[in-house]
Design a protein around this motif. Sequence first.
Motif, PDB file in Angstrom:
ATOM      1  N   THR A  58      -0.168-150.675   7.979  1.00 31.88           N
ATOM      2  CA  THR A  58      -0.730-151.520   6.922  1.00 31.88           C
ATOM      3  C   THR A  58      -1.558-152.654   7.510  1.00 31.88           C
ATOM      4  O   THR A  58      -2.547-153.088   6.916  1.00 31.88           O
ATOM      5  CB  THR A  58       0.370-152.108   6.032  1.00 31.88           C
ATOM      6  OG1 THR A  58       1.298-152.847   6.843  1.00 31.88           O
ATOM      7  CG2 THR A  58       1.105-151.012   5.288  1.00 31.88           C
ATOM      8  N   GLY A  59      -1.170-153.138   8.692  1.00 32.67           N
ATOM      9  CA  GLY A  59      -1.912-154.210   9.337  1.00 32.67           C
ATOM     10  C   GLY A  59      -3.097-153.732  10.137  1.00 32.67           C
ATOM     11  O   GLY A  59      -3.856-154.556  10.669  1.00 32.67           O
ATOM     12  N   ARG A 101      -6.947-141.231   5.626  1.00 35.99           N
ATOM     13  CA  ARG A 101      -7.209-140.430   6.819  1.00 35.99           C
ATOM     14  C   ARG A 101      -8.107-141.203   7.766  1.00 35.99           C
ATOM     15  O   ARG A 101      -9.017-141.901   7.359  1.00 35.99           O
ATOM     16  CB  ARG A 101      -7.894-139.116   6.434  1.00 35.99           C
ATOM     17  CG  ARG A 101      -6.930-138.075   5.906  1.00 35.99           C
ATOM     18  CD  ARG A 101      -7.542-136.690   6.062  1.00 35.99           C
ATOM     19  NE  ARG A 101      -6.592-135.681   5.620  1.00 35.99           N
ATOM     20  CZ  ARG A 101      -6.692-135.010   4.485  1.00 35.99           C
ATOM     21  NH1 ARG A 101      -7.692-135.249   3.672  1.00 35.99           N
ATOM     22  NH2 ARG A 101      -5.788-134.100   4.155  1.00 35.99           N
ATOM     23  N   GLY A 102      -7.850-141.056   9.029  1.00 38.33           N
ATOM     24  CA  GLY A 102      -8.677-141.708  10.033  1.00 38.33           C
ATOM     25  C   GLY A 102      -8.157-143.039  10.498  1.00 38.33           C
ATOM     26  O   GLY A 102      -8.572-143.531  11.551  1.00 38.33           O
ATOM     27  N   VAL A 103      -7.251-143.650   9.738  1.00 36.52           N
ATOM     28  CA  VAL A 103      -6.688-144.929  10.163  1.00 36.52           C
ATOM     29  C   VAL A 103      -5.758-144.693  11.343  1.00 36.52           C
ATOM     30  O   VAL A 103      -4.872-143.837  11.299  1.00 36.52           O
ATOM     31  CB  VAL A 103      -5.921-145.603   9.009  1.00 36.52           C
ATOM     32  CG1 VAL A 103      -5.108-146.794   9.515  1.00 36.52           C
ATOM     33  CG2 VAL A 103      -6.893-146.057   7.931  1.00 36.52           C
ATOM     34  N   ARG A 104      -5.950-145.451  12.394  1.00 38.08           N
ATOM     35  CA  ARG A 104      -5.084-145.411  13.560  1.00 38.08           C
ATOM     36  C   ARG A 104      -4.658-146.831  13.877  1.00 38.08           C
ATOM     37  O   ARG A 104      -5.409-147.783  13.640  1.00 38.08           O
ATOM     38  CB  ARG A 104      -5.788-144.781  14.765  1.00 38.08           C
ATOM     39  CG  ARG A 104      -6.130-143.322  14.572  1.00 38.08           C
ATOM     40  CD  ARG A 104      -6.811-142.721  15.794  1.00 38.08           C
ATOM     41  NE  ARG A 104      -5.898-142.544  16.906  1.00 38.08           N
ATOM     42  CZ  ARG A 104      -5.177-141.448  17.137  1.00 38.08           C
ATOM     43  NH1 ARG A 104      -5.236-140.430  16.317  1.00 38.08           N
ATOM     44  NH2 ARG A 104      -4.390-141.367  18.202  1.00 38.08           N
ATOM     45  N   ALA A 105      -3.463-146.975  14.394  1.00 39.64           N
ATOM     46  CA  ALA A 105      -2.936-148.295  14.737  1.00 39.64           C
ATOM     47  C   ALA A 105      -2.296-148.229  16.115  1.00 39.64           C
ATOM     48  O   ALA A 105      -1.946-147.153  16.610  1.00 39.64           O
ATOM     49  CB  ALA A 105      -1.922-148.756  13.698  1.00 39.64           C
ATOM     50  N   GLY A 112      -2.873-145.220  23.295  1.00 35.09           N
ATOM     51  CA  GLY A 112      -3.058-146.551  22.732  1.00 35.09           C
ATOM     52  C   GLY A 112      -3.078-146.621  21.227  1.00 35.09           C
ATOM     53  O   GLY A 112      -3.198-147.725  20.669  1.00 35.09           O
ATOM     54  N   SER A 113      -2.940-145.486  20.528  1.00 34.31           N
ATOM     55  CA  SER A 113      -2.953-145.530  19.069  1.00 34.31           C
ATOM     56  C   SER A 113      -2.316-144.267  18.508  1.00 34.31           C
ATOM     57  O   SER A 113      -2.123-143.278  19.209  1.00 34.31           O
ATOM     58  CB  SER A 113      -4.388-145.672  18.537  1.00 34.31           C
ATOM     59  OG  SER A 113      -5.147-144.499  18.802  1.00 34.31           O
ATOM     60  N   ALA A 114      -2.001-144.336  17.214  1.00 30.04           N
ATOM     61  CA  ALA A 114      -1.458-143.175  16.507  1.00 30.04           C
ATOM     62  C   ALA A 114      -1.931-143.234  15.064  1.00 30.04           C
ATOM     63  O   ALA A 114      -2.222-144.309  14.542  1.00 30.04           O
ATOM     64  CB  ALA A 114       0.067-143.163  16.565  1.00 30.04           C
ATOM     65  N   ASP A 115      -1.995-142.072  14.421  1.00 33.97           N
ATOM     66  CA  ASP A 115      -2.349-142.036  13.006  1.00 33.97           C
ATOM     67  C   ASP A 115      -1.083-142.008  12.163  1.00 33.97           C
ATOM     68  O   ASP A 115       0.032-142.135  12.683  1.00 33.97           O
ATOM     69  CB  ASP A 115      -3.253-140.835  12.714  1.00 33.97           C
ATOM     70  CG  ASP A 115      -2.591-139.497  13.031  1.00 33.97           C
ATOM     71  OD1 ASP A 115      -1.384-139.469  13.364  1.00 33.97           O
ATOM     72  OD2 ASP A 115      -3.295-138.469  12.939  1.00 33.97           O
ATOM     73  N   ASP A 266     -16.968-140.403   6.517  1.00 29.56           N
ATOM     74  CA  ASP A 266     -16.282-139.868   5.335  1.00 29.56           C
ATOM     75  C   ASP A 266     -15.018-139.079   5.663  1.00 29.56           C
ATOM     76  O   ASP A 266     -14.388-138.506   4.770  1.00 29.56           O
ATOM     77  CB  ASP A 266     -17.232-138.987   4.518  1.00 29.56           C
ATOM     78  CG  ASP A 266     -17.830-137.830   5.324  1.00 29.56           C
ATOM     79  OD1 ASP A 266     -17.388-137.607   6.472  1.00 29.56           O
ATOM     80  OD2 ASP A 266     -18.740-137.164   4.811  1.00 29.56           O
ATOM     81  N   GLU A 267     -14.637-139.050   6.935  1.00 33.67           N
ATOM     82  CA  GLU A 267     -13.416-138.360   7.370  1.00 33.67           C
ATOM     83  C   GLU A 267     -13.436-136.871   7.026  1.00 33.67           C
ATOM     84  O   GLU A 267     -12.398-136.274   6.708  1.00 33.67           O
ATOM     85  CB  GLU A 267     -12.165-139.016   6.795  1.00 33.67           C
ATOM     86  CG  GLU A 267     -11.791-140.304   7.485  1.00 33.67           C
ATOM     87  CD  GLU A 267     -11.516-140.122   8.987  1.00 33.67           C
ATOM     88  OE1 GLU A 267     -10.726-139.230   9.338  1.00 33.67           O
ATOM     89  OE2 GLU A 267     -12.092-140.870   9.782  1.00 33.67           O
ATOM     90  N   VAL A 268     -14.602-136.265   7.105  1.00 31.01           N
ATOM     91  CA  VAL A 268     -14.741-134.833   6.872  1.00 31.01           C
ATOM     92  C   VAL A 268     -14.856-134.113   8.218  1.00 31.01           C
ATOM     93  O   VAL A 268     -15.666-134.499   9.068  1.00 31.01           O
ATOM     94  CB  VAL A 268     -15.976-134.534   6.001  1.00 31.01           C
ATOM     95  CG1 VAL A 268     -16.272-133.029   5.954  1.00 31.01           C
ATOM     96  CG2 VAL A 268     -15.756-135.061   4.587  1.00 31.01           C
TER      97      VAL A 268
END
Length: 356
Positions: A58-59, A101-105, A112-115, A266-268
């Motif tokens: 969320t952050g 979709r596409g957000v990684r933190a 260094g990141s995960a979806d 557009d995360e396609v």
Amino acid sequence: MLLMGGGRVDEAVAHAARVLRAVADRDWGVPAAGLGWSCLRTAEHVAGCLVAYAGQLTGRAAGGWVPFEAALDEGSGPEDAIRVIESAGGILASVVRTTPRGVRAYHPYPCGSADAAGFAAMGAAELLLHTYDIASALGADAEPPAALTEAVLAHLFPEVSPVASGASPWQVLLWATGRGELPGRARRTAWKWRNAASLDAGPLALRELTPAAAADLAEGGTGGLTWIEGGPFGGTRGAAGSVVKAYVSGVHRPEFGVYALVRTADEVAIGGMGFHGPPDDEGRVEVGYDLAEAARGHGHATAALRALAAWALARPDVTSLLALVEPGNLPSRAVLTRVGFTPLPPREPNLAYGLR
């Protein structure tokens, strides 16, 4: 279906609550199996991880952990801890379902990141493993559903396969996390799980397919992606099937499988690109790619291959790249030339190109 989402988190929470309530009347002040924490402190840790994972997503945390933690109120007991786990798990499941979709933190292992699917898998793993730690200390069984365990393995431990190991998914997960034995393998004394990698290629991202996503694609699904009209092309499904075969055989090497080519605007997903396996003894690795017909002619393959080649050749275990192409495939030959590949002696019936 091995894909990971909010429903898997719910399933893991329900399993943990069922097991832990069966031993809620016992002494949770004793150490959890294999840990220096008490059973109550271990339960607090689980809830804290679930909330932290939700907070990362969320952050949109990019460079580190969001600086907060969740803790039980003073005087809380086992039933309180179980209720907090249920609440924290519900938060994570809801966040996973609603994260675009596409957000990684940020998460350190290994890229260094995960979806959202990665955080769901990590949350499920925390629940299954630490429920086992608590239940073992209190003399109870904690084996989770096999399908749930297999999904966790296919997301976080792609280097090990229950089929190749000849053991149940639960036995493999316990071994993979240093909690059990596996025939023919040394006991693990150190371990880390792995999140799928994502490589930047300008307007595209190369998203590594986990064995779970590859299995879904190979079976005719979407692999958890939204595809352009006409996608995925047959070569992408075939390559996904090769990943599954390697995983089942126990020879899949993470990062040297298949990546989905995804437009970040557009995360396609528009195609697939990746490797035919890990580097050989000389450090040479073969690459391949295809695009859905609707995505061709826009420079996407060139941008993606430049990014993948730069990533591969920066590794100490890779010395050169190899690409085989049919003589009549002029667009693919043009892509290789633009990226810097040069002709090699043909490998009949294909032409060969290399990049060092």
